[in-house]
Design an enzyme around this catalytic site. Structure first.
Site, PDB file in Angstrom:
ATOM      1  N   ASP A 118      -1.644   0.557   1.701  1.00 34.92           N
ATOM      2  CA  ASP A 118      -3.084   0.656   1.517  1.00 34.92           C
ATOM      3  C   ASP A 118      -3.821  -0.637   1.800  1.00 34.92           C
ATOM      4  OD1 ASP A 118      -4.040   3.149   0.700  1.00 34.92           O
ATOM      5  OD2 ASP A 118      -3.107   2.934  -1.259  1.00 34.92           O
TER       6      ASP A 118
HETATM    7  C1  BGC Z   1      -3.641  -1.747  -4.363  1.00 38.11           C
HETATM    8  C2  BGC Z   1      -2.864  -0.647  -3.740  1.00 38.11           C
HETATM    9  C3  BGC Z   1      -3.592   0.641  -3.960  1.00 38.11           C
HETATM   10  C4  BGC Z   1      -5.012   0.529  -3.412  1.00 38.11           C
HETATM   11  C5  BGC Z   1      -5.837   1.783  -3.496  1.00 38.11           C
HETATM   12  C6  BGC Z   1      -5.050  -1.734  -3.866  1.00 38.11           C
HETATM   13  O1  BGC Z   1      -5.775  -2.704  -4.532  1.00 38.11           O
HETATM   14  O2  BGC Z   1      -3.019  -2.972  -4.097  1.00 38.11           O
HETATM   15  O3  BGC Z   1      -1.553  -0.607  -4.272  1.00 38.11           O
HETATM   16  O4  BGC Z   1      -2.913   1.675  -3.334  1.00 38.11           O
HETATM   17  O5  BGC Z   1      -5.667  -0.517  -4.048  1.00 38.11           O
HETATM   18  O6  BGC Z   1      -6.354   2.011  -4.754  1.00 38.11           O
HETATM   19  C1  NOJ Z   2      -0.301   2.701  -4.336  1.00 35.62           C
HETATM   20  C2  NOJ Z   2      -0.860   3.934  -3.729  1.00 35.62           C
HETATM   21  O1  NOJ Z   2      -0.981   4.933  -4.711  1.00 35.62           O
HETATM   22  C3  NOJ Z   2       0.005   4.417  -2.596  1.00 35.62           C
HETATM   23  O2  NOJ Z   2      -0.609   5.507  -1.968  1.00 35.62           O
HETATM   24  C4  NOJ Z   2       0.260   3.315  -1.613  1.00 35.62           C
HETATM   25  O3  NOJ Z   2       1.121   3.808  -0.636  1.00 35.62           O
HETATM   26  C5  NOJ Z   2       0.833   2.100  -2.292  1.00 35.62           C
HETATM   27  N1  NOJ Z   2      -0.034   1.691  -3.347  1.00 35.62           N
HETATM   28  C6  NOJ Z   2       1.064   0.951  -1.319  1.00 35.62           C
HETATM   29  O4  NOJ Z   2      -0.108   0.355  -0.907  1.00 35.62           O
END
Ligand code: BGC
Ligand code: NOJ
Length: 815
Positions: free
Chosen positions: A485
């Site tokens: 993400d």
């Molecule tokens: C986090 C991710 C998460 C994304 C979406 C980011 O700040 O590091 O792990 O999936 O936000 O909420």
């Molecule tokens: C948490 C999110 O829920 C997931 O969709 C994503 O793949 C991981 N973070 C890695 O960024």
């Protein structure tokens, strides 16, 4: 046994022996519509279906002290005041134990000869929770005490509840009838439901106003009613309604009193709302209280919770897997975590506030991989719900709300890995059940109201979307981000008040993802196998050609010399390459290219895994996400470079993507490495809980890596894709019992020194007892497979055609 507790494996419980754990250690209650979060000190809250829209009790996240709201009991005995769960008063107890079990938490404590047990659970298919309470006098003299219960009601919509006091301070309404406190805020207007907090025992007083019970200048650690030894029978008009009962007890030596508190969410259904102006019709509430008024019903309900879990877990058990950590995770805790992630996606935990995120498109699809064997019908429905949030051009809403099942417009779509995960979940469902009718099920597209396009149509739309949206190297475009993400290659945000995830303009962008290419390879193989199973050779051939084309692109464009490049940014520069100053090697492209079958013919797959080992792996920590971490914020990369080095996506150990590497080693038959890597992130195997801090029984999303100042410290436990994938690793790739379209495939990959193990697997109505023997000290490869006495040539067990419901299988490793 650690400083804080131990696993009681036969009881499937984790026993916490002191209340002051390094962080709150959480458990979940409920698995239908009513849910509760419950920590070892009885902290937490309850909600119905949706933690944002129907929150029943209040919880203050990020509070200090942490986790200071919950299901509290207070004991007032002479001058002393204490909680069986230790908090919020924190009086030193003479004994404390908390048992987190499957769907229940039981706290037992003792102080000055009084022992209190508090067992909290949610009966199957009920919208209520029970706290069964026993108070026993363990002293040699008669003792008097007063026991108080306490919950603080939430005004249902949790965000409004914690922000809009100009309104909420004037809306609170309650009624009291006998021992029952009815919380009926907003019921007079549009709500058709209320909350109820009752007690099976006659009470000696109550409070429903928080100001009366706690006091405006007091706190939950010194509520004024408890200090005074009595409630004032307050009625809340506005402000903050609460529920508190007062029970006076006189106990002879050895005497025990047992009773229960019931906290319910009551839907009024078609009943008239009122008995008289301002008097709610309490018929349903009274029925609930009558049903749970005797302890035999309560005990039967608790037995039902346990039986239901035993029956669910019996779908996969390995009673004698030689490694105790893997054994307890596979048999119990990993499956429990899979239930939680399936039910709650990433919405509500100690870190997810229940307000921000609903169900995730990619998250929920992956959660199904670890859940489908437990309740396949629910997985089926979920797959169709998720697919319905796809748009007809193939893009997907990244998240949707569980209550409305509608896509969340705030975050929108444009995460280009999303469409492909649907193929994984669908194939997993069919491999588990053999039910191919799901493919024909109508689920429509989010932008075509009333459309009845089939699930298979969605799957083809997903494939086409990926094929049609490729960049200059022929690799899939990344959009806002892929699985990672934080790899926001189109974001270019200079403003701290923007969301990395949504702000970038993705239209016309060139940024590409090698991970999506690898994922495409994997799902294309899955889909081709499905088409072959369906007898559609033409479709299988077509998808195979797509596979070959993407494979060629990956090998030609994405090999960096010693590992696979991660991506190409919007300017066409590589990300995760030796030419990069930082972020040279990423884990995800190694994992998915290997899983997708890249690098098989030319030796690159092995090299990719070796690169992970060399640059990212630490035996005591797991694999960091990339190396070296970014030391400065990089406009062209986005959020990944926003975290301090060694945390989260900036080279933290992100447990979820580690699991794909574990599978990678099993594909190479390296069972010793597979288990070693598996244990490197396994919570049960973590030795120093003062360093690790999170729960030892469930995975956390992230552990700070060797590149951080706090290596080994875990965060964000429970709701992570690691749950499902770790279960896939251990159950399918290490122990090697893999559901396939036409039956169970047996293909373990274990440490050479493992001599034997058994798996009991319930599959399509048949119970398989699979004994695996390893006389030659091998890791992988089936030498012989004997099914009910008959030797078979393949390693897929044919489905019984004669109605047998129990099948014995003997597998011998070594080729
Ligand atoms: C986090 C991710 C998460 C994304 C979406 C980011 O700040 O590091 O792990 O999936 O936000 O909420
Ligand atoms: C948490 C999110 O829920 C997931 O969709 C994503 O793949 C991981 N973070 C890695 O960024």
């Amino acid at each position: 046994m650690s400083t804080y507790g131990y696993f009681d494996d036969p009881s499937r419980e984790f026993v916490i022996t002191r209340p002051d754990t390094p962080l709150p250690w959480l458990n979940y209650l409920g698995q239908d519509d009513f849910f509760g979060l419950c920590t070892q000190t009885a902290g937490g809250y309850s909600f119905w279906k949706d933690a944002r829209m129907r929150r029943i009790t209040r919880y203050r996240y990020n509070n200090n002290p942490m986790d200071n709201d919950g299901r509290f009991l207070y004991v007032k005995q002479g001058k002393s005041v204490w909680n069986p769960g230790w908090k919020p008063v924190r009086t030193k107890l003479d004994a404390f134990e908390c048992r987190h079990g499957l769907g229940y938490t039981r706290i037992t404590s003792r102080k000055d000869g009084i022992e209190v047990g508090q067992l909290m659970f949610i009966p199957p298919d009920e919208n209520l929770e029970v706290w069964k309470v026993s108070v026993r006098n363990r002293a040699r003299r008669t003792q008097r005490l007063t026991l108080f219960s306490f919950v603080e009601f939430c005004f249902y919509e949790a965000l409004n509840d914690m922000t809009n006091y100009q309104r909420t301070y004037s809306i609170g309404e309650v009624e009291i009838e006998g021992s029952a406190i009815y919380h009926k805020t907003e019921y007079r207007e549009r709500r058709n439901h209320y909350a109820l907090f009752g007690c099976t025992r006659r009470i000696d007083g109550y409070d429903t106003s928080r100001d009366a019970f706690v006091g405006v200048h007091h706190g939950l650690h010194d509520p004024q009613a408890v200090l005074a030894g009595k409630c004032s029978n307050s009625r809340a008009y506005g402000w903050n309604p609460c529920g508190a009962h007062q029970i006076n007890l006189t106990l002879k030596p050895g005497q025990e009193e047992t009773f229960a508190f019931i906290l319910a969410y009551v839907d009024q259904g078609d009943l008239p709302k009122f008995d008289a102006p301002f008097v709610l019709n309490k018929t349903r509430g009274r029925e609930i209280l009558a049903k749970y008024s005797d302890l035999a019903t309560i005990d039967a309900a608790f037995a039902a919770v346990r039986e239901r879990w035993e029956s669910l877990l019996s779908a996969y058990q390995s009673p004698d897997a030689p490694d105790q950590h893997l054994r307890r995770m596979v048999n119990t805790w990993n499956q429990v975590q899979c239930m939680a992630t399936f039910n709650l996606s990433r919405s509500t935990s100690g870190y997810e506030t229940g307000i921000g995120r609903g169900m995730g498109y990619r998250d929920s699809n992956q959660d199904i991989l670890g859940f489908v064997h437990l309740l396949p019908d629910r997985a089926r429905q979920r797959i169709l719900d998720i697919a319905s949030t796809q748009l007809s051009d193939g893009t997907c809403f990244h998240q949707y709300q569980p209550l409305t099942k509608k896509g969340n417009a705030d975050i929108g779509g444009g995460f280009n890995d999303d469409p492909l995960w649907l193929i994984l979940s669908t194939c997993a469902y069919i491999r588990e059940t053999g039910d191919t009718t799901i493919l024909e099920a109508p689920c429509g597209y989010a932008d075509k109201p009333g459309s009845t396009d089939s699930l298979l149509h969605h799957i083809e739309t997903s494939i086409t979307y990926t094929l049609n949206n490729r960049g200059p190297h022929g690799l899939p475009l990344i959009g806002h981000a892929d699985w990672n993400d934080c790899l926001n290659l189109n974001c270019f945000s200079k403003e701290p008040n923007e969301s990395f995830q949504t702000v970038g303009d993705i239209a016309g962008s060139k940024a590409e993802s090698v991970m999506i290419a690898g994922l495409f390879l994997y799902v294309a193989r899955d889909l081709a196998a499905l088409y072959r199973f369906l007898g559609s050779e033409t479709d299988a051939t077509r998808v195979n050609a797509n596979y070959a084309d993407m494979l060629k692109t990956v090998e030609e464009q994405a090999w960096d010399g010693a590992w696979y490049t991660r991506a190409f940014d919007a300017a066409g520069n590589p990300v995760g390459s030796k030419v990069c100053e930082e972020g040279k090697v990423y884990i995800e492209s190694q994992a998915w290219c290997v899983l997708g079958g890249a690098g098989q013919a030319n030796g690159r797959a092995k090299k990719a895994l070796q690169a992970v080992e060399k640059f990212l792996y630490r035996r005591d920590l797991g694999c960091a996400l990339q190396y070296p971490p970014y030391s400065t914020y990089r406009l062209e990369l986005g959020e990944v470079s926003s975290y301090p080095p060694g945390y989260k996506e900036n080279a933290g150990v992100f447990s979820h993507n580690n699991t794909w590497i574990h599978i990678g080693w099993t594909l190479f038959g390296d069972g010793d490495r597979a288990l070693e890597y598996y244990l490197s992130i396994c919570p049960s195997a973590k030795k120093d809980h003062d360093v690790y801090r999170s729960e030892p029984y469930v995975y956390a999303q992230m552990t700070a890596s060797q590149f951080s100042p706090t290596p080994g410290e875990a965060k964000n436990s429970w709701l992570t894709g690691t749950g499902a994938w770790s279960f896939v690793v251990a159950s399918q790739f290490i122990l090697g019992v893999q559901p396939d379209f036409s039956g169970l495939r047996i293909d373990p990959c274990v440490p050479k020194k493992w001599k034997s193990f058994t798996v009991q697997r319930r599959y399509r109505g048949v119970t398989y007892t699979i004994e695996v023997k390893n006389p030659r000290g091998r890791s992988k490869g089936i030498k012989s497979l004997v099914v009910d006495g008959v030797k078979i040539d393949d390693n897929v067990i044919p489905l019984p055609t004669d109605g047998r419901t129990a099948v014995r299988v003997e597998a011998v490793l070594g080729r």
